[in-house]
Design an enzyme around this catalytic site. Structure first.
Site, PDB file in Angstrom:
ATOM      1  N   CYS A   1      -0.140   3.334  -3.678  1.00  0.00           N
ATOM      2  CA  CYS A   1       1.101   2.856  -3.483  1.00  0.00           C
ATOM      3  C   CYS A   1       2.333   3.982  -4.342  1.00  0.00           C
ATOM      4  O   CYS A   1       2.025   3.978  -5.438  1.00  0.00           O
ATOM      5  CB  CYS A   1       1.446   1.482  -4.066  1.00  0.00           C
ATOM      6  SG  CYS A   1       3.029   0.778  -4.255  1.00  0.00           S
TER       7      CYS A   1
ATOM      8  N   CYS B   1       4.498   2.276  -7.542  1.00  0.00           N
ATOM      9  CA  CYS B   1       3.883   1.972  -8.869  1.00  0.00           C
ATOM     10  C   CYS B   1       4.072   3.194  -9.371  1.00  0.00           C
ATOM     11  O   CYS B   1       4.384   4.303  -8.978  1.00  0.00           O
ATOM     12  CB  CYS B   1       2.146   1.836  -8.511  1.00  0.00           C
ATOM     13  SG  CYS B   1       1.770   0.355  -7.752  1.00  0.00           S
TER      14      CYS B   1
ATOM     15  N   HIS C   1       2.526  -4.149  -9.306  1.00  0.00           N
ATOM     16  CA  HIS C   1       2.504  -4.321  -7.935  1.00  0.00           C
ATOM     17  C   HIS C   1       1.990  -5.671  -7.037  1.00  0.00           C
ATOM     18  O   HIS C   1       2.533  -5.883  -6.021  1.00  0.00           O
ATOM     19  CB  HIS C   1       1.164  -3.359  -7.681  1.00  0.00           C
ATOM     20  CG  HIS C   1       1.170  -3.178  -6.076  1.00  0.00           C
ATOM     21  ND1 HIS C   1       1.342  -2.299  -5.175  1.00  0.00           N
ATOM     22  CD2 HIS C   1       0.100  -3.757  -5.192  1.00  0.00           C
ATOM     23  CE1 HIS C   1       0.956  -2.363  -3.926  1.00  0.00           C
ATOM     24  NE2 HIS C   1      -0.017  -3.165  -3.931  1.00  0.00           N
TER      25      HIS C   1
ATOM     26  N   ASN D   1      13.242  -6.846   2.274  1.00  0.00           N
ATOM     27  CA  ASN D   1      12.444  -7.326   3.387  1.00  0.00           C
ATOM     28  C   ASN D   1      11.314  -7.759   2.666  1.00  0.00           C
ATOM     29  O   ASN D   1      10.632  -6.846   1.942  1.00  0.00           O
ATOM     30  CB  ASN D   1      12.339  -6.268   4.271  1.00  0.00           C
ATOM     31  CG  ASN D   1      13.107  -5.716   5.006  1.00  0.00           C
ATOM     32  OD1 ASN D   1      14.277  -6.660   5.102  1.00  0.00           O
ATOM     33  ND2 ASN D   1      13.642  -4.557   5.463  1.00  0.00           N
TER      34      ASN D   1
ATOM     35  N   HIS E   1       4.427  -3.432  -2.641  1.00  0.00           N
ATOM     36  CA  HIS E   1       5.139  -3.681  -3.834  1.00  0.00           C
ATOM     37  C   HIS E   1       6.371  -4.006  -3.776  1.00  0.00           C
ATOM     38  O   HIS E   1       7.174  -3.926  -2.754  1.00  0.00           O
ATOM     39  CB  HIS E   1       5.357  -1.924  -4.327  1.00  0.00           C
ATOM     40  CG  HIS E   1       5.513  -1.909  -5.921  1.00  0.00           C
ATOM     41  ND1 HIS E   1       4.553  -1.721  -6.783  1.00  0.00           N
ATOM     42  CD2 HIS E   1       6.648  -2.147  -6.597  1.00  0.00           C
ATOM     43  CE1 HIS E   1       4.878  -1.658  -8.021  1.00  0.00           C
ATOM     44  NE2 HIS E   1       6.264  -1.970  -7.926  1.00  0.00           N
TER      45      HIS E   1
ATOM     46  N   HIS F   1       9.952  -4.747  -3.794  1.00  0.00           N
ATOM     47  CA  HIS F   1      11.066  -3.806  -3.651  1.00  0.00           C
ATOM     48  C   HIS F   1      12.082  -4.181  -2.638  1.00  0.00           C
ATOM     49  O   HIS F   1      11.603  -5.025  -1.770  1.00  0.00           O
ATOM     50  CB  HIS F   1      10.520  -2.468  -3.333  1.00  0.00           C
ATOM     51  CG  HIS F   1      10.125  -2.219  -2.016  1.00  0.00           C
ATOM     52  ND1 HIS F   1       8.938  -2.664  -1.411  1.00  0.00           N
ATOM     53  CD2 HIS F   1      10.607  -1.417  -1.040  1.00  0.00           C
ATOM     54  CE1 HIS F   1       8.912  -2.395  -0.134  1.00  0.00           C
ATOM     55  NE2 HIS F   1       9.976  -1.693   0.166  1.00  0.00           N
TER      56      HIS F   1
ATOM     57  N   GLN G   1      16.030  -2.445  -0.766  1.00  0.00           N
ATOM     58  CA  GLN G   1      16.433  -1.426  -0.233  1.00  0.00           C
ATOM     59  C   GLN G   1      18.203  -1.093  -0.183  1.00  0.00           C
ATOM     60  O   GLN G   1      18.711  -2.670  -0.453  1.00  0.00           O
ATOM     61  CB  GLN G   1      16.095  -0.769   1.121  1.00  0.00           C
ATOM     62  CG  GLN G   1      14.720  -0.583   1.312  1.00  0.00           C
ATOM     63  CD  GLN G   1      14.416  -0.374   2.751  1.00  0.00           C
ATOM     64  OE1 GLN G   1      14.935   0.986   3.420  1.00  0.00           O
ATOM     65  NE2 GLN G   1      13.672  -1.191   3.398  1.00  0.00           N
TER      66      GLN G   1
END
Length: 353
Positions: A70, A73, A116, A156, A167, A169, A171
Site C-alpha cells: 500500500c 502506509c 491501514h 470515497n 487505506h 484516506h 482527497q
C-alpha cells in the site's frame, strides 16, 4: 497541531499534521522517482455549460495493491511508500496521478491515519479534530493559488464506490472553476433571495428541517438530517447551526463538537444494514463557497453560502446497490427507493448506546 512541509523525490509537496508540537519530521523520500508529468486538460461542454477534466495519465495509477504494498502506509525499512516517515498522524500530499494539475487546478491525498486497517469511524475525537484542522488548513492554502476557484474536500469509502486503495484516506480537489453543483445552489440562493426580499435559502431549509421528523442527530452547534428530497437511499446533510461559507469560518466551539457528531454519524452508517454486513460504502463531501467572483449569481455574496457536509451511500438495502441507470445518468432525475423519513428513522434506531 504542528505542521511540517517537505518534498517527495519527484518534487511533489507533502505536509505532516501532528498532534504533538515536539514531533520532528526529517525522513527523506528514498525512492528513485522522476518528476511527475501530467496531461490534465479542462474542456467545457458548450451544450451543458459544465466542464470535463481529461487526464489520460491516470490510466497508469495504482490499482488495488496488496496490503503489504500500500503506497499510503508509512515507509518501513526497505518498503518505501508515498510517506517517507515510519509513522504519522495525518498527512497530505500532492496526488501522483492528479485529475487536475497546473493551470487546471490541483489534487491532493489526505491520509487520516497510518493504520491501514482502520476507517474514519475508528478515529478518536482528537484524531478526527486533527483531520478537520488539516482540511481547514489545506482549504486556506489552496485558495491562494491563482488557478483555484473552489476547494472540495471529500472521502470515497468502499470498493463499491470505486476506491482503488484500501487505506483510510480522502482527497482534496482544487478546481479552476465553480463546480456545476455549487452553481445550482447559488442560482437557487439568488432566486430565493430575490423572491422573498432577502431571505437566505440555506437558513430557511435548515429552520424547516430542525423542526421536522428527518433530524438524525443534533448537538449544540451541529445538526444532521436526511433532506426532504434526498437523492440517495441513505443520505444525510450535516450543517453547523451558525452559517459560515467555508471551513475557515467555523469557530472553536463548532470545531470542538464536530468530531463527536461526525464520528457518531459514521458509526450509525455502519449499522444501517445490520450485523454481519460489510462496512457501508459511502461518499462524504464538504460543500464550501467558491473563492472566485460571484457576479453571475446576482445579489449573492460569498457569506450567503452555507458550509455543509453531504454523506450518502449507494447501498439501498442488504446486498443491493443503487445504480445510476437511465433516468439518473441520462437525465439527472433521481429515483429514490427509500423514503427520506424512513431513512432518518432507521438512522435514529441504530444510535449507539
Amino acid at each position: 497541531m504542528k505542521k511540517t512541509s517537505t518534498r517527495l523525490a519527484d518534487g511533489r509537496e507533502l505536509v505532516y499534521y501532528d498532534l504533538r508540537d515536539d514531533t520532528v519530521r526529517e525522513a527523506v523520500d528514498r525512492r528513485p522517482l522522476e518528476r511527475t508529468v501530467t496531461t490534465s486538460e479542462i474542456r467545457r461542454d458548450a451544450l451543458l455549460g459544465d466542464s470535463v477534466a481529461v487526464a489520460s495519465h491516470r490510466q497508469g495509477r495504482t490499482y488495488h495493491p496488496p496490503a503489504d504494498q500500500c503506497p499510503l502506509c508509512p515507509t518501513r525499512g526497505d518498503r518505501l511508500s508515498e510517506i517517507p516517515d515510519s509513522a504519522y498522524d495525518v498527512v497530505v500530499f500532492e496526488n501522483r496521478f492528479p485529475s487536475l494539475a497546473g493551470d487546471s487546478g490541483r489534487c491532493e491525498v489526505v491520509c487520516f491515519t497510518s493504520d491501514h486497517d482502520a476507517s474514519f469511524a475508528d478515529l478518536s475525537e482528537e484524531q478526527a479534530r486533527l483531520v478537520l484542522d488539516a482540511w481547514t488548513d489545506r482549504t486556506a492554502e489552496l485558495s491562494h493559488l491563482p488557478s483555484v476557484e473552489q476547494v472540495f474536500c471529500f472521502e470515497n469509502r468502499g470498493a463499491e464506490i470505486g476506491v482503488t486503495l484500501g487505506h483510510p484516506h480522502g482527497q482534496i480537489y482544487a478546481y479552476p472553476f465553480t463546480t456545476p453543483r455549487t452553481a445550482l445552489m447559488l442560482r437557487s440562493l439568488a432566486a430565493h433571495k430575490d423572491a422573498t426580499g432577502g431571505e437566505n435559502l440555506f437558513d430557511a431549509v435548515l429552520a424547516e428541517e430542525l423542526d421536522g421528523e428527518r433530524v438524525v442527530l443534533e448537538g449544540e452547534h451541529w445538526v444532521a438530517f436526511v433532506p426532504y428530497a434526498a437523492h440517495w437511499p441513505y443520505e444525510v446533510h450535516l450543517y453547523p447551526k451558525r452559517r459560515v461559507p467555508d471551513l475557515l469560518g467555523l469557530d472553536e466551539a463548532a470545531r470542538t463538537e464536530f468530531p463527536q457528531v461526525y464520528l457518531e454519524l459514521l458509526r450509525r452508517f455502519d449499522r444501517i444494514f445490520g450485523a454481519g454486513e460489510p462496512p457501508t460504502p459511502y461518499i462524504a463531501a464538504w460543500h464550501q463557497a467558491p473563492f472566485g467572483q460571484l457576479e453571475e449569481f446576482e445579489g449573492v455574496a460569498r457569506d450567503d453560502f452555507a458550509l455543509h457536509l453531504e454523506l450518502f451511500t449507494i447501498r439501498r438495502t442488504s446486498g443491493k446497490l443503487k445504480f445510476l441507470a437511465g433516468s439518473e445518468s441520462g437525465m439527472n432525475v433521481f429515483i429514490n427507493d427509500v423514503p427520506p423519513e424512513r431513512a432518518a428513522e432507521r438512522l435514529r434506531e441504530v444510535a449507539s448506546s
